[in-house]
Scaffold this motif. Structure first.
Motif, PDB file in Angstrom:
ATOM      1  N   HIS A 115      72.511  38.951  12.295  1.00  0.00           N
ATOM      2  CA  HIS A 115      72.944  40.181  12.942  1.00  0.00           C
ATOM      3  C   HIS A 115      72.805  41.403  12.052  1.00  0.00           C
ATOM      4  O   HIS A 115      73.091  42.513  12.471  1.00  0.00           O
ATOM      5  CB  HIS A 115      74.389  40.043  13.427  1.00  0.00           C
ATOM      6  N   ARG A 116      72.389  41.192  10.828  1.00  0.00           N
ATOM      7  CA  ARG A 116      72.156  42.341   9.952  1.00  0.00           C
ATOM      8  C   ARG A 116      70.898  43.054  10.417  1.00  0.00           C
ATOM      9  O   ARG A 116      69.994  42.440  10.978  1.00  0.00           O
ATOM     10  CB  ARG A 116      71.998  41.883   8.508  1.00  0.00           C
ATOM     11  N   PRO A 117      70.822  44.362  10.181  1.00  0.00           N
ATOM     12  CA  PRO A 117      69.618  45.074  10.604  1.00  0.00           C
ATOM     13  C   PRO A 117      68.398  44.576   9.841  1.00  0.00           C
ATOM     14  O   PRO A 117      68.487  44.197   8.679  1.00  0.00           O
ATOM     15  CB  PRO A 117      69.912  46.543  10.274  1.00  0.00           C
ATOM     16  N   ASP A 118      67.278  44.592  10.534  1.00  0.00           N
ATOM     17  CA  ASP A 118      66.054  44.159   9.873  1.00  0.00           C
ATOM     18  C   ASP A 118      65.634  45.231   8.862  1.00  0.00           C
ATOM     19  O   ASP A 118      66.152  46.347   8.878  1.00  0.00           O
ATOM     20  CB  ASP A 118      64.952  43.874  10.887  1.00  0.00           C
ATOM     21  N   PRO A 119      64.730  44.920   7.967  1.00  0.00           N
ATOM     22  CA  PRO A 119      64.340  45.873   6.921  1.00  0.00           C
ATOM     23  C   PRO A 119      63.834  47.204   7.486  1.00  0.00           C
ATOM     24  O   PRO A 119      64.116  48.259   6.926  1.00  0.00           O
ATOM     25  CB  PRO A 119      63.238  45.147   6.157  1.00  0.00           C
ATOM     26  N   GLU A 120      63.133  47.160   8.590  1.00  0.00           N
ATOM     27  CA  GLU A 120      62.621  48.400   9.180  1.00  0.00           C
ATOM     28  C   GLU A 120      63.777  49.293   9.644  1.00  0.00           C
ATOM     29  O   GLU A 120      63.800  50.491   9.367  1.00  0.00           O
ATOM     30  CB  GLU A 120      61.699  48.095  10.361  1.00  0.00           C
ATOM     31  N   ALA A 121      64.754  48.689  10.332  1.00  0.00           N
ATOM     32  CA  ALA A 121      65.907  49.466  10.799  1.00  0.00           C
ATOM     33  C   ALA A 121      66.704  50.012   9.614  1.00  0.00           C
ATOM     34  O   ALA A 121      67.188  51.150   9.658  1.00  0.00           O
ATOM     35  CB  ALA A 121      66.803  48.608  11.687  1.00  0.00           C
ATOM     36  N   ALA A 122      66.839  49.215   8.556  1.00  0.00           N
ATOM     37  CA  ALA A 122      67.550  49.678   7.362  1.00  0.00           C
ATOM     38  C   ALA A 122      66.811  50.850   6.720  1.00  0.00           C
ATOM     39  O   ALA A 122      67.443  51.824   6.273  1.00  0.00           O
ATOM     40  CB  ALA A 122      67.705  48.534   6.363  1.00  0.00           C
ATOM     41  N   ALA A 123      65.488  50.792   6.677  1.00  0.00           N
ATOM     42  CA  ALA A 123      64.695  51.895   6.097  1.00  0.00           C
ATOM     43  C   ALA A 123      64.824  53.157   6.937  1.00  0.00           C
ATOM     44  O   ALA A 123      64.960  54.264   6.402  1.00  0.00           O
ATOM     45  CB  ALA A 123      63.234  51.483   5.979  1.00  0.00           C
ATOM     46  N   ILE A 124      64.812  53.002   8.253  1.00  0.00           N
ATOM     47  CA  ILE A 124      64.959  54.162   9.144  1.00  0.00           C
ATOM     48  C   ILE A 124      66.333  54.790   8.955  1.00  0.00           C
ATOM     49  O   ILE A 124      66.465  56.018   8.874  1.00  0.00           O
ATOM     50  CB  ILE A 124      64.716  53.743  10.613  1.00  0.00           C
ATOM     51  N   ARG A 125      67.367  53.940   8.869  1.00  0.00           N
ATOM     52  CA  ARG A 125      68.717  54.473   8.671  1.00  0.00           C
ATOM     53  C   ARG A 125      68.829  55.167   7.318  1.00  0.00           C
ATOM     54  O   ARG A 125      69.414  56.245   7.208  1.00  0.00           O
ATOM     55  CB  ARG A 125      69.751  53.355   8.794  1.00  0.00           C
ATOM     56  N   ALA A 126      68.261  54.592   6.268  1.00  0.00           N
ATOM     57  CA  ALA A 126      68.304  55.205   4.935  1.00  0.00           C
ATOM     58  C   ALA A 126      67.571  56.540   4.944  1.00  0.00           C
ATOM     59  O   ALA A 126      68.037  57.521   4.335  1.00  0.00           O
ATOM     60  CB  ALA A 126      67.684  54.264   3.901  1.00  0.00           C
ATOM     61  N   ASP A 127      66.432  56.606   5.644  1.00  0.00           N
ATOM     62  CA  ASP A 127      65.690  57.859   5.764  1.00  0.00           C
ATOM     63  C   ASP A 127      66.533  58.916   6.477  1.00  0.00           C
ATOM     64  O   ASP A 127      66.585  60.079   6.047  1.00  0.00           O
ATOM     65  CB  ASP A 127      64.375  57.626   6.519  1.00  0.00           C
ATOM     66  N   GLY A 128      67.227  58.505   7.530  1.00  0.00           N
ATOM     67  CA  GLY A 128      68.098  59.436   8.260  1.00  0.00           C
ATOM     68  C   GLY A 128      69.212  59.978   7.388  1.00  0.00           C
ATOM     69  O   GLY A 128      69.531  61.169   7.431  1.00  0.00           O
ATOM     70  N   HIS A 129      69.819  59.091   6.589  1.00  0.00           N
ATOM     71  CA  HIS A 129      70.890  59.537   5.688  1.00  0.00           C
ATOM     72  C   HIS A 129      70.350  60.508   4.642  1.00  0.00           C
ATOM     73  O   HIS A 129      70.999  61.515   4.326  1.00  0.00           O
ATOM     74  CB  HIS A 129      71.561  58.336   4.989  1.00  0.00           C
ATOM     75  N   ALA A 130      69.173  60.222   4.126  1.00  0.00           N
ATOM     76  CA  ALA A 130      68.570  61.108   3.111  1.00  0.00           C
ATOM     77  C   ALA A 130      68.262  62.476   3.725  1.00  0.00           C
ATOM     78  O   ALA A 130      68.524  63.515   3.095  1.00  0.00           O
ATOM     79  CB  ALA A 130      67.307  60.476   2.542  1.00  0.00           C
ATOM     80  N   ARG A 131      67.739  62.480   4.952  1.00  0.00           N
ATOM     81  CA  ARG A 131      67.446  63.754   5.632  1.00  0.00           C
ATOM     82  C   ARG A 131      68.735  64.547   5.862  1.00  0.00           C
ATOM     83  O   ARG A 131      68.762  65.762   5.674  1.00  0.00           O
ATOM     84  CB  ARG A 131      66.770  63.499   6.979  1.00  0.00           C
ATOM     85  N   LEU A 132      69.783  63.843   6.278  1.00  0.00           N
ATOM     86  CA  LEU A 132      71.055  64.512   6.523  1.00  0.00           C
ATOM     87  C   LEU A 132      71.612  65.119   5.241  1.00  0.00           C
ATOM     88  O   LEU A 132      72.076  66.270   5.235  1.00  0.00           O
ATOM     89  CB  LEU A 132      72.060  63.526   7.128  1.00  0.00           C
ATOM     90  N   GLU A 133      71.560  64.370   4.152  1.00  0.00           N
ATOM     91  CA  GLU A 133      72.053  64.893   2.879  1.00  0.00           C
ATOM     92  C   GLU A 133      71.272  66.134   2.442  1.00  0.00           C
ATOM     93  O   GLU A 133      71.864  67.116   1.984  1.00  0.00           O
ATOM     94  CB  GLU A 133      71.977  63.816   1.795  1.00  0.00           C
ATOM     95  N   MET A 134      69.951  66.077   2.580  1.00  0.00           N
ATOM     96  CA  MET A 134      69.132  67.228   2.193  1.00  0.00           C
ATOM     97  C   MET A 134      69.427  68.440   3.078  1.00  0.00           C
ATOM     98  O   MET A 134      69.535  69.568   2.586  1.00  0.00           O
ATOM     99  CB  MET A 134      67.642  66.879   2.264  1.00  0.00           C
ATOM    100  N   ALA A 135      69.599  68.195   4.394  1.00  0.00           N
ATOM    101  CA  ALA A 135      69.892  69.295   5.315  1.00  0.00           C
ATOM    102  C   ALA A 135      71.267  69.877   5.026  1.00  0.00           C
ATOM    103  O   ALA A 135      71.448  71.100   5.032  1.00  0.00           O
ATOM    104  CB  ALA A 135      69.785  68.820   6.754  1.00  0.00           C
ATOM    105  N   MET A 136      72.249  69.008   4.750  1.00  0.00           N
ATOM    106  CA  MET A 136      73.605  69.489   4.434  1.00  0.00           C
ATOM    107  C   MET A 136      73.590  70.334   3.163  1.00  0.00           C
ATOM    108  O   MET A 136      74.291  71.347   3.070  1.00  0.00           O
ATOM    109  CB  MET A 136      74.567  68.301   4.256  1.00  0.00           C
TER     110      MET A 136
END
Length: 192
Positions: A115-136
């Motif tokens: 039930h853990r996210p697959d590597p692709e989903a984890a990479a997408i989520r990490a990318d989203g967090h990085a984008r959010l941090e940069m935008a903030m």
């Protein structure tokens, strides 16, 4: 040597056997004494068999109920009351263990979905967090503070207004502008 008369105990009968013969005749006081005599060893045997205290207590209760209801079937010529009761108890323990078998074999557990996210989903989520941090980081400091207090700390607009020394209406406008700006920054080019 003569066989014992029906309903009487053999010459070398144990106390449990004598009590069991009285139980077979419906003697409630003998049943109480017999339960007291057999209770501890029965509970110990059931616990060792089931490795579950509550289950052991349930099985013992069922075994004593059978001892009372099946008392007339007891035959002292075939063995002691302890052995007869032990056989009833062990059969109930084995029935309970069979009933508790897992629905699927243990080998099937290796095939269960992860039930853990697959590597692709984890990479997408990490990318989203990085984008959010940069935008903030690129937001106006007051907008960043308002967003952090509202979404991060869960404060109300009135509480944020007190912290920022402004009005709740001003905080509402600040949050609206911050969200719009954040949306624009998040949609800009990917992280370099």
């Amino acid at each position: 040597m003569e066989a014992p008369a029906p309903g009487s105990a053999p010459p070398a009968a144990t106390l449990a056997t004598v009590l069991m013969l009285r139980v077979a005749d419906g003697d409630g006081a003998a049943f109480t004494q017999l339960v007291r005599l057999l209770e501890r060893p029965a509970l110990a045997l059931a616990f060792r068999t089931l490795n579950d205290r509550a289950g052991a207590e349930d099985v013992c209760q069922q075994a004593f109920a059978r001892l009372w209801t099946h008392g007339p079937r007891f035959d002292p010529a075939r063995g002691s009351a302890e052995a007869w009761f032990r056989r009833i108890l062990v059969n109930l323990c084995l029935d309970r263990r069979r009933a508790l078998r897992p629905v699927q074999p243990l080998d099937a557990a290796a095939e269960l979905a992860d039930h853990r996210p697959d590597p692709e989903a984890a990479a997408i989520r990490a990318d989203g967090h990085a984008r959010l941090e940069m935008a903030m980081a690129r937001l106006n400091p007051r907008q960043r503070l308002a967003l952090s207090l509202f979404h991060g700390d869960g404060l109300s607009m009135a509480e944020i207004a007190d912290q920022m020394d402004t009005t709740a209406k001003a905080v509402e406008g600040l949050l609206g502008r911050a969200r719009n700006e954040l949306r624009t920054l998040m949609n800009e080019s990917p992280i370099s």
